[in-house]
Design an enzyme around this catalytic site. Sequence first.
Site, mmCIF file in Angstrom:
data_model
loop_
_atom_site.group_PDB
_atom_site.id
_atom_site.type_symbol
_atom_site.label_atom_id
_atom_site.label_comp_id
_atom_site.label_asym_id
_atom_site.label_seq_id
_atom_site.Cartn_x
_atom_site.Cartn_y
_atom_site.Cartn_z
ATOM 1 N N SER A 15 0.965 -0.983 0.081
ATOM 2 C CA SER A 15 0.190 -0.058 -0.195
ATOM 3 C C SER A 15 1.032 1.366 -0.102
ATOM 4 C CB SER A 15 -0.906 0.234 0.667
ATOM 5 O OG SER A 15 -1.456 0.995 1.732
HETATM 6 N N1 LIG Z 1 -7.543 8.927 1.202
HETATM 7 C C1 LIG Z 1 -6.555 8.041 1.138
HETATM 8 C C2 LIG Z 1 -6.567 6.749 0.966
HETATM 9 C C3 LIG Z 1 -5.676 5.895 1.223
HETATM 10 C C4 LIG Z 1 -5.603 4.347 -0.011
HETATM 11 O O1 LIG Z 1 -6.680 4.402 -0.667
HETATM 12 N N2 LIG Z 1 -5.434 3.677 0.433
HETATM 13 C C5 LIG Z 1 -5.457 1.800 -0.034
HETATM 14 C C6 LIG Z 1 -4.605 1.284 -0.383
HETATM 15 S S1 LIG Z 1 -3.006 2.388 -0.821
HETATM 16 C C7 LIG Z 1 -6.747 1.575 -0.004
HETATM 17 O O2 LIG Z 1 -6.815 0.793 1.227
HETATM 18 N N3 LIG Z 1 -8.015 1.741 -0.214
HETATM 19 C C8 LIG Z 1 -9.628 1.484 -0.542
HETATM 20 C C9 LIG Z 1 -10.155 2.505 -0.652
HETATM 21 O O3 LIG Z 1 -10.453 3.092 -1.288
HETATM 22 O O4 LIG Z 1 -11.965 2.127 -0.613
HETATM 23 C C10 LIG Z 1 -5.116 8.404 1.861
HETATM 24 O O5 LIG Z 1 -4.819 9.740 1.217
HETATM 25 O O6 LIG Z 1 -4.107 8.091 2.352
#
Ligand SMILES: N[C@@H](CCC(=O)N[C@@H](CS)C(=O)NCC(=O)O)C(=O)O
Length: 227
Positions: A15
């Site tokens: 991730s």
């Molecule tokens: N807005 C969050 C996004 C985090 C994200 O998209 N993480 C991914 C893995 S790298 C995830 O698990 N996404 C699931 C989802 O968005 O439903 C950030 O800036 O950290």
Amino acid sequence: MPKLPRIDYYFDVISPYSYIGFEILQKMEHQWKGVSIRYIPFFLGAIMKESGNRPPAMLPARSVMMMTDLQRTAKFWDIPLTPPPQFMDWIKKYRTTGAMKILLVLEEQDKELMLRAAREFWLRLWSRSEKIFEDSDFEIVLKAVGVKNVQEVIEKSKEEKYAKILTENTNKGVDLSAYGAPWINVLTADGEEHSFFGSDRFHLIADLLQQPQPLPDKLLFNQKSKL
Ligand SMILES: N[C@@H](CCC(=O)N[C@@H](CS)C(=O)NCC(=O)O)C(=O)O
């Protein structure tokens, strides 16, 4: 058990947002006095499955935006990140359970060593477009962080014990209603639990814990020069 308040940071090295959050948290660790931080390896693939979610990269429109957003965010925080061109092929073919179990073995020896190896996994995948899925990849990472008994660590990581710990950590994430990574559980001094999703929620965590706000070095410098 570490004292409260405490931040439990659930992450997977697949991730990239966990990577960004990790670097921000590492930086804030020095400024957030009296806050304990636990970095908890879990398996994002199982979190996705258990919560009924899908990896954002699997939906073409989200995938494009995600890569753009990641690069913008990494630039803002001055974190070296270049999405690997083969990412889609790799996530269909490989899992990160092997890498996460390596981290669990290292954690038993030395928490700092585990954190250095986690960063090295992220740098390989998300900065240098290198794989992190096979024994040959683990070997390079372990050598890079100064592990001497590389083969021993790799063999140990295949013991049932580490698969069990990874499952337990992942189940804790499921219990916390995690559907993505990083998943951040904050326990405040009154014993209350507060869950956050993503690397972009640290301003809210700082506010909750009444700690300094996270800022990238470039903005810290601008602020100081105006004083
Ligand atoms: N807005 C969050 C996004 C985090 C994200 O998209 N993480 C991914 C893995 S790298 C995830 O698990 N996404 C699931 C989802 O968005 O439903 C950030 O800036 O950290």
